[in-house]
Design an enzyme around this catalytic site. Structure first.
Site, PDB file in Angstrom:
ATOM      1  CG  HIS A 131      -0.928  -7.112  -1.167  1.00 36.03           C
ATOM      2  ND1 HIS A 131      -0.049  -6.108  -0.828  1.00 36.03           N
ATOM      3  CD2 HIS A 131      -1.971  -7.015  -0.300  1.00 36.03           C
ATOM      4  CE1 HIS A 131      -0.553  -5.420   0.187  1.00 36.03           C
ATOM      5  NE2 HIS A 131      -1.714  -5.947   0.533  1.00 36.03           N
ATOM      6  CB  THR A 143      -0.947  -0.001   1.212  1.00 35.86           C
ATOM      7  OG1 THR A 143      -1.864  -1.088   1.079  1.00 35.86           O
ATOM      8  CG2 THR A 143      -1.727   1.305   1.307  1.00 35.86           C
ATOM      9  CE  LYS A 170      -5.077  -0.229   4.348  1.00 36.45           C
ATOM     10  NZ  LYS A 170      -4.288  -1.093   3.442  1.00 36.45           N
ATOM     11  CG  ASP A 171      -1.568   6.185   8.751  1.00 42.69           C
ATOM     12  OD1 ASP A 171      -0.765   5.675   7.967  1.00 42.69           O
ATOM     13  OD2 ASP A 171      -1.807   5.694   9.877  1.00 42.69           O
ATOM     14  NE  ARG A 172      -0.117   1.166   4.426  1.00 43.74           N
ATOM     15  CZ  ARG A 172      -0.700   0.525   5.431  1.00 43.74           C
ATOM     16  NH1 ARG A 172      -0.700   1.087   6.639  1.00 43.74           N
ATOM     17  NH2 ARG A 172      -1.252  -0.658   5.262  1.00 43.74           N
ATOM     18  CG  HIS A 190      -4.879  -8.265   3.901  1.00 45.69           C
ATOM     19  ND1 HIS A 190      -3.746  -8.964   3.562  1.00 45.69           N
ATOM     20  CD2 HIS A 190      -4.653  -6.979   3.531  1.00 45.69           C
ATOM     21  CE1 HIS A 190      -2.866  -8.134   3.025  1.00 45.69           C
ATOM     22  NE2 HIS A 190      -3.402  -6.927   2.979  1.00 45.69           N
ATOM     23  CG  ASP A 222      -3.021  -0.051  -2.860  1.00 48.67           C
ATOM     24  OD1 ASP A 222      -3.813  -0.893  -3.328  1.00 48.67           O
ATOM     25  OD2 ASP A 222      -2.857   0.107  -1.633  1.00 48.67           O
TER      26      ASP A 222
END
Length: 547
Positions: free
Chosen positions: A488, A76, A158-160, A307, A350
């Site tokens: 992944h 990600t 998600k922060d990222r 997941h 991503d």
């Protein structure tokens, strides 16, 4: 003036006006990244999609059918950074979601930043920034080129997935705080949350969705594209006996200590993200300014669901059928309020994902599981014996992370070991382990130039300052993960092949099977916007869109 000259002058003015309009950039860029979307989902679920979401983008936009990530690992953090920076981890430095950082002697997270404070939260989830990404991205270049007149905002659960698309110079990045279900930011971007976002958080949408069950959108017997609901390849939520519908979300919430962040593992996390995107478009007046604005939207829930349940689960299909409706709302709003010719939208992912290896194995397809850390102690003993190291108080192998081995270089220097020799011996050790396909050393990756195949993908994901001393690639469909659900990160097409759809401003209708690298998105946008490429860009503009 003769009639002929008048006609000639009119034609000249017409063509000048047409050229000016064509060179005029769109008012708004909307980047949509779906976390863990395989290309084949477009067609696996095609007959169940409506006409205003994925189908509209395919039928009325441009579909690049052969788009791939051109590096590993396909995670990600690197995925979002590469899409918007137009380069691979070798340049932008986001080599994984987290990695062992030699300079700090610890595992670091790709967006953690202890030197700043959270905004909208008092816990650690707000201490995030893009400071570990060492290259600019398309948002940064847009801000600079416009003299900071453009608004650039990114959002995700998600922060990222919000911070890395937003880049360094964005007006804001917003992500969800698991403890509260609120969207927050950090002092890198804002001093306080805008009032409209405070009002949005006060709606407590996560809590409202979690008070009800997760049932399938369609009658469950219509999910014929997926495996049976109750199967051994899926992982149940805490508080559930089996991973089957209906998922009792209020009961599940209690099992997760009443933390609303569990909404991320349901399709309703996407719906909340959609609602936030619409709130931003309305309250920040994106697309209504003199300069081009940009909104980056990442839908994170498919990754959590994949997941846990795997690519062939009813949960995953239900997630995409609901996401299709969320996309339809966004596209409809943009067309009504901005105008199709005034915005350009791209949609990609991503990374993709492998089928659950246990499922593949049970269908006679080679697959398996491996845990490299199980070999750490054995590897240390092997190296100690090979190099006659007597003092074993400090192990030579300091960390194994992201299929990479990190050596304690201080120990190597102390006993005067040759780095290349240690790397070669370590590589030979792993080549004899079942499930390993190939091994590359630091020495190979900085001294040789690979131009194709998996070695090239490994090299493009290799960062000289941050990556390990030895890099290990598994056989196809071999993973480091539980035996239920999937993951992944590999160089194989099941992880690299993702959708890429373009729609809106000057985008022709059509499709192509030409190879497109994920790093080609950013320079294509740069040409559409008439701004410089991101400063470490290695991608190439997509000719069918800019010719």
């Amino acid at each position: 003036m003769t009639l002929k000259k008048i006609i000639s002058l009119c034609l000249s003015l017409f063509y000048l006006f047409a050229a000016a309009q064509q060179n005029k950039p769109p008012k708004l860029v909307v980047g949509i990244v779906i976390d863990q979307m395989r290309y084949d989902y477009l067609y696996a679920y095609w007959n169940k999609f409506g006409n205003g979401g994925f189908k509209k983008l395919v039928r009325q936009g441009y579909n690049f059918k052969n788009t791939h990530f051109n590096y590993v690992p396909t995670y990600t953090g690197p995925g979002h950074a590469s899409i918007y920076a137009g380069c691979t981890p070798a340049q932008h430095g986001i080599i994984a979601n987290d990695w062992y950082e030699r300079t700090e002697n610890k595992i670091v997270y790709c967006t953690e930043d202890k030197n700043i404070s959270g905004v909208g939260t008092g816990n650690e989830s707000g201490k995030m920034s893009p400071h570990r990404m060492v290259a600019s991205n398309i948002g940064d270049e847009l801000k600079i080129a416009s003299g900071k007149k453009s608004k650039v905002i990114a959002i995700a659960l998600k922060d990222r997935a919000a911070i890395l698309p937003a880049g360094h110079a964005a007006d804001a990045a917003y992500w969800m705080d698991d403890a509260t279900g609120d969207f927050i930011s950090s002092s890198w971007y804002v001093k306080e949350l805008p009032q409209w976002l405070k009002d949005f958080n006060n709606l407590k949408l996560a809590g409202k969705f979690l008070s009800d069950d997760w049932n399938t959108l369609l009658p469950i017997n219509e999910y014929t594209e997926s495996l049976a609901d109750d199967n051994v390849y899926e992982k149940a939520f805490k508080g559930e006996e089996r991973p089957v519908f209906p998922h009792k979300l209020s009961q599940i919430l209690k099992a997760y200590n009443n933390k609303p962040g569990i909404i991320k593992s349901t399709p309703f996390g996407n719906t909340i993200t959609k609602e936030l995107a619409l709130a931003i478009l309305k309250n920040e007046n994106l697309g209504k300014h003199q300069a081009t604005d940009m909104l980056c939207i990442s839908f994170s829930s498919p990754d959590y669901i994949g997941h846990q349940f795997g690519p062939k689960s009813i949960e995953m299909q239900d997630c995409y059928l609901r996401l299709d409706k969320d996309l339809e709302e966004i596209i409809s709003w943009l067309e009504k309020n901005i105008g199709k010719n005034n915005f350009v939208l791209f949609l990609t992912a991503d990374h993709a994902a492998v089928d659950v290896p246990a499922y593949l194995f049970n269908n006679h397809i080679p697959a398996g599981y491996i845990n490299l850390n199980d070999y750490k102690n054995e590897l240390n003993r092997y190296l100690n014996a090979k190099f006659n190291i007597k003092d074993t108080s400090q192990p030579l192998v300091i960390n194994i992370n992201n299929q990479q081995v990190y050596f304690n270089r201080a120990v190597m220097s102390k006993v005067n070991l040759d780095a290349k020799s240690v790397q070669d011996i370590c590589a030979d050790f792993f080549r004899n382990i079942n499930g390993v396909a190939e091994v590359l050393t630091f020495y190979q990756l900085i001294n040789q130039h690979y131009t194709d195949g998996i070695k090239m993908l490994i090299q493009k994901g290799f960062n000289e300052k941050r990556s390990g001393d030895v890099v290990i690639n598994f056989l196809p469909a071999w993973i480091e993960y539980d035996k239920s659900g999937t993951t992944h990160g590999s160089p194989y097409t099941y992880d690299t092949h993702v959708p890429l759809l373009w729609y809106g401003y000057n985008i022709p209708r059509g499709s192509s099977a030409e190879y497109v690298a994920i790093t080609d998105i950013a320079p294509t946008l740069s040409l559409i916007l008439n701004i410089p490429f991101p400063n470490a860009c290695t991608g190439k503009p997509i000719q069918s869109l800019v010719k």
